[in-house]
Motif scaffolding. Structure first.
Motif, PDB file in Angstrom:
ATOM      1  N   ALA A 101      37.183  42.905  40.101  1.00  0.00           N
ATOM      2  CA  ALA A 101      36.514  41.883  39.290  1.00  0.00           C
ATOM      3  C   ALA A 101      36.478  40.533  39.997  1.00  0.00           C
ATOM      4  N   LEU A 102      37.318  40.363  41.032  1.00  0.00           N
ATOM      5  CA  LEU A 102      37.405  39.097  41.767  1.00  0.00           C
ATOM      6  C   LEU A 102      36.890  39.237  43.199  1.00  0.00           C
ATOM      7  N   ARG A 103      36.076  40.255  43.452  1.00  0.00           N
ATOM      8  CA  ARG A 103      35.682  40.590  44.832  1.00  0.00           C
ATOM      9  C   ARG A 103      34.901  39.495  45.531  1.00  0.00           C
ATOM     10  N   PHE A 104      34.292  38.569  44.793  1.00  0.00           N
ATOM     11  CA  PHE A 104      33.507  37.510  45.418  1.00  0.00           C
ATOM     12  C   PHE A 104      34.326  36.246  45.678  1.00  0.00           C
ATOM     13  N   TYR A 105      35.630  36.301  45.372  1.00  0.00           N
ATOM     14  CA  TYR A 105      36.491  35.141  45.563  1.00  0.00           C
ATOM     15  C   TYR A 105      37.239  35.248  46.892  1.00  0.00           C
ATOM     16  N   GLU A 106      37.744  34.101  47.341  1.00  0.00           N
ATOM     17  CA  GLU A 106      38.526  34.043  48.585  1.00  0.00           C
ATOM     18  C   GLU A 106      39.797  34.871  48.446  1.00  0.00           C
ATOM     19  N   ARG A 107      40.229  35.518  49.523  1.00  0.00           N
ATOM     20  CA  ARG A 107      41.288  36.522  49.480  1.00  0.00           C
ATOM     21  C   ARG A 107      42.599  35.978  48.935  1.00  0.00           C
ATOM     22  N   THR A 108      43.007  34.789  49.354  1.00  0.00           N
ATOM     23  CA  THR A 108      44.296  34.243  48.917  1.00  0.00           C
ATOM     24  C   THR A 108      44.298  34.005  47.409  1.00  0.00           C
ATOM     25  N   TYR A 109      43.223  33.398  46.904  1.00  0.00           N
ATOM     26  CA  TYR A 109      43.130  33.171  45.465  1.00  0.00           C
ATOM     27  C   TYR A 109      43.097  34.500  44.723  1.00  0.00           C
ATOM     28  N   ARG A 110      42.329  35.441  45.253  1.00  0.00           N
ATOM     29  CA  ARG A 110      42.182  36.735  44.602  1.00  0.00           C
ATOM     30  C   ARG A 110      43.543  37.422  44.447  1.00  0.00           C
ATOM     31  N   SER A 111      44.338  37.415  45.503  1.00  0.00           N
ATOM     32  CA  SER A 111      45.645  38.064  45.461  1.00  0.00           C
ATOM     33  C   SER A 111      46.571  37.373  44.460  1.00  0.00           C
ATOM     34  N   ALA A 112      46.552  36.039  44.461  1.00  0.00           N
ATOM     35  CA  ALA A 112      47.423  35.292  43.547  1.00  0.00           C
ATOM     36  C   ALA A 112      47.007  35.511  42.097  1.00  0.00           C
ATOM     37  N   ARG A 113      45.696  35.563  41.836  1.00  0.00           N
ATOM     38  CA  ARG A 113      45.214  35.763  40.478  1.00  0.00           C
ATOM     39  C   ARG A 113      45.547  37.172  39.982  1.00  0.00           C
ATOM     40  N   VAL A 114      45.420  38.163  40.845  1.00  0.00           N
ATOM     41  CA  VAL A 114      45.775  39.529  40.455  1.00  0.00           C
ATOM     42  C   VAL A 114      47.263  39.617  40.139  1.00  0.00           C
ATOM     43  N   ASP A 115      48.097  38.978  40.954  1.00  0.00           N
ATOM     44  CA  ASP A 115      49.540  38.963  40.672  1.00  0.00           C
ATOM     45  C   ASP A 115      49.822  38.327  39.308  1.00  0.00           C
ATOM     46  N   GLU A 116      49.116  37.242  39.008  1.00  0.00           N
ATOM     47  CA  GLU A 116      49.296  36.551  37.734  1.00  0.00           C
ATOM     48  C   GLU A 116      48.911  37.451  36.557  1.00  0.00           C
ATOM     49  N   LEU A 117      47.801  38.152  36.687  1.00  0.00           N
ATOM     50  CA  LEU A 117      47.329  39.021  35.611  1.00  0.00           C
ATOM     51  C   LEU A 117      48.230  40.244  35.438  1.00  0.00           C
ATOM     52  N   LEU A 118      48.725  40.792  36.541  1.00  0.00           N
ATOM     53  CA  LEU A 118      49.646  41.923  36.453  1.00  0.00           C
ATOM     54  C   LEU A 118      50.909  41.534  35.688  1.00  0.00           C
ATOM     55  N   LYS A 119      51.397  40.335  35.947  1.00  0.00           N
ATOM     56  CA  LYS A 119      52.586  39.867  35.237  1.00  0.00           C
ATOM     57  C   LYS A 119      52.282  39.612  33.773  1.00  0.00           C
ATOM     58  N   LEU A 120      51.174  38.925  33.512  1.00  0.00           N
ATOM     59  CA  LEU A 120      50.795  38.603  32.127  1.00  0.00           C
ATOM     60  C   LEU A 120      50.611  39.871  31.298  1.00  0.00           C
ATOM     61  N   CYS A 121      50.011  40.888  31.896  1.00  0.00           N
ATOM     62  CA  CYS A 121      49.685  42.116  31.176  1.00  0.00           C
ATOM     63  C   CYS A 121      50.760  43.196  31.316  1.00  0.00           C
ATOM     64  N   ARG A 122      51.880  42.839  31.884  1.00  0.00           N
ATOM     65  CA  ARG A 122      53.013  43.758  32.023  1.00  0.00           C
ATOM     66  C   ARG A 122      52.628  45.033  32.753  1.00  0.00           C
ATOM     67  N   LEU A 123      51.984  44.853  33.903  1.00  0.00           N
ATOM     68  CA  LEU A 123      51.492  45.988  34.685  1.00  0.00           C
ATOM     69  C   LEU A 123      52.085  46.042  36.088  1.00  0.00           C
ATOM     70  N   GLU A 124      53.031  45.177  36.378  1.00  0.00           N
ATOM     71  CA  GLU A 124      53.560  45.111  37.741  1.00  0.00           C
ATOM     72  C   GLU A 124      54.154  46.442  38.187  1.00  0.00           C
ATOM     73  N   ALA A 125      54.845  47.141  37.301  1.00  0.00           N
ATOM     74  CA  ALA A 125      55.536  48.373  37.680  1.00  0.00           C
ATOM     75  C   ALA A 125      54.573  49.527  37.951  1.00  0.00           C
ATOM     76  N   VAL A 126      53.354  49.446  37.419  1.00  0.00           N
ATOM     77  CA  VAL A 126      52.400  50.553  37.587  1.00  0.00           C
ATOM     78  C   VAL A 126      51.158  50.113  38.355  1.00  0.00           C
ATOM     79  N   GLN A 127      51.219  48.999  39.043  1.00  0.00           N
ATOM     80  CA  GLN A 127      50.019  48.443  39.675  1.00  0.00           C
ATOM     81  C   GLN A 127      49.413  49.357  40.731  1.00  0.00           C
TER      82      GLN A 127
END
Length: 334
Positions: A101-127
């Motif tokens: 969903a973030l494929r058009f964004y810069e890589r560093t921002y994309r990675s940080a945003r995905v990490d943020e969403l994984l934590k918010l949505c409690r998905l880190e363990a199954v990412q």
């Protein structure tokens, strides 16, 4: 922020949506509650710009939300939809689904945003799991994370709780609270609109509830307004257990005949209690254990039974009991 005005939609001779209007503000959670086939999903798709209305319009921040017949790609960039069946890409991981969903964004921002969403949505363990390896709750949270990966003004969810067990329902409920409080940069928090046939979750999470029946929005108000002052028998039953009586039966229930004999009167089970000195006698027909309390079915007369809640654990089927009905909580429901 979002306004839907006089929306109508028919399929052949079937009127799916009939003259529906509603408004939605930033940071607000609204639930549309109705039975299967009442038009909830059709209304959601019209608001999202995925389906053309026959009449009426939808506006976001004053701008017209255009339907698919007038655009190359259906949908609005600031309105995100989480479908009932998730629609995740099956052959890539949960993390990669969100990242896409973030494929058009810069890589560093994309990675940080995905990490943020994984934590918010409690998905880190199954990412790193693929969707087929995830539970229903994990897939639902992945679909939500993907929908809000980019800043959105409106989040629309179709039956977000329907496939989930109780622990996952509570997680999704808490997640929606978090999302409407979340602010990215100078963007205001999103509004959230979800549709459901089960009012349990709607009552606990929504700021506003709309009751939809056969394509018409019959009532809209706060959860307390809709629960304690339903306008129709349908609205009363869609928002929780309710006893429905005719006015002519009030005297049998120890209540003054304050309503017309043929009027429908509602009373929630929590407003009827066991009382040793209660004015009404009855026989327990069934006991439904619910944890902290039990629901009792008590026959009062040949034609009248009531459902009530009690914390007593010594009541059994066949017991003779006396009950008290709170006449101040009677609801005129048509």
């Amino acid at each position: 922020m979002l306004t839907a005005t006089h929306l109508s939609k028919s399929f052949a001779d079937l009127a799916a949506i009939r003259n529906v209007s509603l408004t939605l503000a930033a940071g607000q959670i609204m639930a549309l509650v109705g039975a299967s086939g009442s038009g909830k999903s059709t209304l959601l798709n019209i608001i999202a710009g995925l389906l053309d209305a026959d009449r009426g319009e939808v506006r976001l921040d004053g701008g017209l939300v255009i339907g698919p017949k007038d655009v190359l790609v259906a949908g609005h960039p600031q309105i995100r939809v989480v479908p009932q069946e998730y629609q995740l890409m099956p052959n890539i991981s949960i993390r990669e689904n969100i990242n896409y969903a973030l494929r058009f964004y810069e890589r560093t921002y994309r990675s940080a945003r995905v990490d943020e969403l994984l934590k918010l949505c409690r998905l880190e363990a199954v990412q790193h799991h693929k969707p087929r390896e995830a539970s229903g709750g994990e897939k639902q949270r992945t679909a939500i994370a993907r929908a809000v990966a980019e800043p959105a003004r409106v989040l629309l969810l179709d039956e977000p709780f329907s496939h989930l067990d109780l622990p996952n329902r509570l997680i999704i409920r808490d997640l929606l609270f978090e999302l409407v409080r979340q602010q990215i940069g100078d963007q205001p928090p999103p509004a959230c609109l979800f549709v459901t046939h089960d009012a349990t979750d709607a009552l606990s999470i929504a700021d506003q509830i709309g009751i939809i029946q056969q394509g018409q929005l019959k009532q809209i108000g706060t959860p307390r307004e809709v629960y304690f002052s339903p306008k129709t028998t349908y609205a009363a039953r869609m928002t929780g257990p309710v006893n429905v009586f005719r006015g002519k039966h009030l005297s049998v229930l120890g209540l003054p005949p304050t309503h017309p004999s043929e009027a429908f009167i509602g009373l929630r089970p929590e407003h009827i209690s066991l009382a040793d000195d209660g004015p009404v006698a009855g026989t327990v027909q069934a006991v439904f254990f619910q944890g902290r309390q039990s629901e009792l079915d008590v026959r009062v007369s040949r034609y009248v039974s009531v459902r009530l809640l009690t914390e007593r654990d010594d009541v059994q089927v066949g017991d003779q009991v006396r009950i008290h009905l709170n006449g101040n909580r009677l609801m005129s429901i048509g």
